[in-house]
Design a protein around this motif. Structure first.
Motif, short mmCIF file in Angstrom:
data_model
loop_
_atom_site.label_atom_id
_atom_site.label_comp_id
_atom_site.label_asym_id
_atom_site.label_seq_id
_atom_site.Cartn_x
_atom_site.Cartn_y
_atom_site.Cartn_z
N TYR A 23 -2.45 -8.37 -2.78
CA TYR A 23 -2.33 -7.04 -3.86
C TYR A 23 -2.55 -5.74 -2.53
O TYR A 23 -2.57 -6.14 -1.01
N ARG A 24 -2.38 -4.10 -2.83
CA ARG A 24 -1.54 -3.53 -1.74
C ARG A 24 -3.17 -2.02 -2.08
O ARG A 24 -3.76 -1.91 -3.01
N GLN A 25 -3.66 -1.31 -0.85
CA GLN A 25 -4.10 -0.80 -1.14
C GLN A 25 -3.89 0.80 0.24
O GLN A 25 -4.13 -0.32 2.15
N ALA A 26 -3.43 1.27 -0.70
CA ALA A 26 -3.07 2.54 0.71
C ALA A 26 -4.31 3.39 0.69
O ALA A 26 -5.12 4.09 -0.56
N PRO A 27 -4.47 4.85 1.39
CA PRO A 27 -5.31 5.32 1.75
C PRO A 27 -5.46 6.09 0.73
O PRO A 27 -4.20 7.62 0.55
N GLY A 28 -6.18 6.50 0.76
CA GLY A 28 -7.02 7.36 -0.39
C GLY A 28 -6.85 6.79 -1.90
O GLY A 28 -6.72 7.58 -3.43
N LYS A 29 -6.33 5.29 -1.87
CA LYS A 29 -5.63 4.89 -3.49
C LYS A 29 -6.20 3.35 -3.74
O LYS A 29 -7.15 3.12 -2.57
N GLN A 30 -6.75 3.31 -5.24
CA GLN A 30 -7.08 2.69 -5.26
C GLN A 30 -6.27 1.14 -5.84
O GLN A 30 -4.94 0.92 -5.05
N ARG A 31 -6.94 -0.50 -4.65
CA ARG A 31 -6.03 -1.92 -4.47
C ARG A 31 -4.99 -2.26 -5.88
O ARG A 31 -5.85 -1.87 -7.01
N GLU A 32 -4.56 -2.08 -5.60
CA GLU A 32 -3.65 -2.32 -6.97
C GLU A 32 -2.08 -3.56 -7.10
O GLU A 32 -2.53 -3.99 -5.70
N LEU A 33 -2.19 -4.07 -7.61
CA LEU A 33 -1.35 -6.14 -7.42
C LEU A 33 0.40 -5.59 -7.01
O LEU A 33 0.62 -4.73 -7.41
#
Length: 122
Positions: free
Chosen positions: A37-47
């Motif tokens: 999973y990944r999480q970019a700044p200001g965004k939710q964690r995504e698959l």
């Protein structure tokens, strides 16, 4: 206690490649699925991608055709890999390894790694 150890993040130019690894350790009897999973700044964690013990894979639409997930189920390894090709600046994020439905001699649970930074420059 189950631990997930990630490696392979870093800085790469757009169009480049990186390979992430995640090794699960502990008194593990079986893991159902592993994934990234990944999480970019200001965004939710995504698959990003997942793979089951049987080898079935699932990818986010944004990475299909560019990323490949694989898994080593050999005894005492329980390692998952993410080969990332044709990287884009929008792939920049902290990437987290996940192990789902982990069975040990005394527990059942889901686990996360500490995260590894992937930065893609334009």
């Amino acid at each position: 206690q189950v631990q997930l150890m990630e490696s392979g993040g870093g800085l790469v130019q757009a169009g480049g490649s990186l390979r992430l690894s995640c090794a699960a350790s502990g008194s593990i009897l079986r893991i159902n699925a592993m994934g990234w999973y990944r999480q970019a700044p200001g965004k939710q964690r995504e698959l990003v991608a997942t793979i089951t013990s049987g080898g079935s894979t699932n990818y986010a639409d944004s990475v299909k055709g560019r990323f490949t997930i694989s898994r080593d189920n050999a005894k005492a390894k329980n390692t998952v890999y993410l080969q990332m090709n044709s990287l884009k600046p929008e792939d920049t994020a902290v990437y987290y390894c996940n192990a789902d439905h982990v069975v040990t001699r005394g527990s059942l649970g889901d686990y996360w790694g500490q995260g590894t930074q992937v930065t893609v420059s334009s």
